[in-house]
Write a protein that holds these residues in place. Structure first.
Motif, mmCIF file in Angstrom:
data_model
loop_
_atom_site.group_PDB
_atom_site.id
_atom_site.type_symbol
_atom_site.label_atom_id
_atom_site.label_comp_id
_atom_site.label_asym_id
_atom_site.label_seq_id
_atom_site.Cartn_x
_atom_site.Cartn_y
_atom_site.Cartn_z
ATOM 1 N N VAL A 193 0.844 -1.192 0.000
ATOM 2 C CA VAL A 193 0.000 0.000 0.000
ATOM 3 C C VAL A 193 0.881 1.244 0.000
ATOM 4 N N VAL A 247 -3.938 0.297 -2.315
ATOM 5 C CA VAL A 247 -3.375 -1.058 -2.290
ATOM 6 C C VAL A 247 -3.104 -1.520 -3.716
ATOM 7 N N GLN A 283 -5.904 -5.377 4.541
ATOM 8 C CA GLN A 283 -5.681 -4.649 3.282
ATOM 9 C C GLN A 283 -6.802 -3.655 2.985
ATOM 10 N N HIS A 287 -6.136 0.273 2.461
ATOM 11 C CA HIS A 287 -6.478 0.940 1.202
ATOM 12 C C HIS A 287 -7.237 2.233 1.492
#
Length: 385
Positions: A193, A247, A283, A287
């Protein structure tokens, strides 16, 4: 409360909303087929069309790379789109993707672009069998691929590809990428990321296992430092080149101690679902943090974790919930053969314990619905003993 609009209203948007709620983020999604802005978890609630969605959003992102270019252009014009439309388009067109890899001097399979019979013949003459042909556009989960193993099959495969390109309705001209098939040791991926200010954080390399071209199992455990550093170097080169925000997932072939890029995905990725139980910050949250310009969360592996895709099934035995640390994530989709319906994450204090729990899952789940899980779990367990 910051408002986020996700282009695409599938499971990735759904998991972004779940991750964004504790951050006090209001996440809505555009159903690109109906042009309606919806609640990703409860799509029966509608909040206008794309124009209204852009106007109401503070930031816009995408859950998949096959977004119509006119939609991307309209979103980018607002100045709210992260990552950029160029980055999203690269993830959706293998020709652009290959050009990016070459510009970053990133190792990948030898390849040729095919738009005609002359291109096809050239590719065959310059590559050695076996060769894999992949559609430049709309290729995912093993779709749009042909494998040429013997020269006698060349004409038949060319005809199939020619018919495929002719029938294409994409706004950008369809094409084929011919790649030298790589005799790899295993497939791995890196999910990382990058924030607006250039800060970068990466998760550990994840080992992936596919069934009929679709990801079936991903395992995250402590990895070889040399391979991790190599993957991080590739990630930074690509992310910096694109001035990327959000991401980004990179899939690799591991050949000995070298990693070759297979493909990139400018979004949260299936092979990163394990982060929901295996990392402090998943994740989906990272993001959202990146595109909203918030400090990134830790990407360190806190415990070995595996993800098992649920494909084409809308139930699992209740015994799954008795497996320690097992978590089931459903996507609220209608049952369909070959469709990703949900996933199961399972963790362990160490790799042996994870392997034992993965074996327990394999013993419980139907072998017909999870055809390769039993063999994968047995091999993985054997490696830990």
């Amino acid at each position: 409360m910051k408002k986020v609009l996700v282009l695409g209203a599938g499971q990735l948007a759904r998991m972004m909303q779940l991750a964004g709620t504790p951050l006090n983020l209001d996440v809505k999604a555009l159903d690109v087929l109906s042009n309606k802005v919806v609640n990703p978890i409860s799509p029966e609630y509608i909040y206008g069309d794309l124009k209204a969605g852009i106007l109401n959003a503070d930031v816009i992102t995408a859950e998949f790379e096959h977004v119509a270019h006119d939609i991307l252009a309209e979103c980018e014009q607002s100045g709210k789109l992260f990552p950029t439309s160029a980055a999203i388009k690269i993830g959706g067109d293998r020709r652009l993707e290959k050009a990016l890899l070459e510009s970053c001097n990133t190792a990948n399979a030898k390849h040729y672009f095919v738009h005609s019979k002359a291109d096809f013949d050239k590719a065959i003459s310059h590559l050695s069998l076996p060769i894999i042909f992949k559609s430049a556009l709309e290729g995912y989960d093993g779709k749009g691929q042909w494998r040429l193993k013997i020269a006698a099959d060349a004409e038949a495969i060319w005809q199939e590809m020619a018919d495929f390109m002719k029938a294409s309705t994409t706004t950008v001209k369809q094409g084929i990428v011919a790649e030298q098939m790589v005799p790899f040791d295993r497939e791995v991926s890196l999910v990382g990321v990058r924030r607006v200010n250039g800060d970068v954080a990466v998760y550990p390399l994840t080992e992936n296992h596919h069934t009929d071209g679709m990801l079936s199992v991903s395992v995250a455990n402590p990895v070889n430092t040399v391979l991790q550093e190599q993957a991080v170097s590739v990630f930074k080169a690509i992310a910096d080149k694109l001035n990327y925000v959000g991401v980004l997932a990179i899939e690799f072939f591991q050949v000995g101690n070298q990693l070759l890029v297979n493909e990139i995905a400018p979004r949260v990725h299936n092979s990163g679902h394990w982060t929901q139980q295996g990392a402090d910050t998943c994740q989906f949250e990272n993001h959202l943090r990146a595109i909203c310009d918030l400090p990134l969360g830790s990407t360190a592996l806190i415990r070995p974790t595996a993800m098992v895709n649920i494909i084409g099934e809308d139930t699992v035995p209740n015994e799954v919930f008795a497996v320690p640390s097992a978590s089931v994530h459903w996507y609220n989709k209608g049952k369909r053969v070959g469709r990703k319906m949900g996933h199961i994450n399972v963790s362990g204090d160490n790799e042996l314990q994870l392997a034992q729990r993965l074996q327990s899952l394999a013993d419980i789940l139907c072998n017909k619905a999870f055809p390769d899980l039993s063999g994968f779990a047995k091999d993985y367990l054997a490696k830990q003993k």
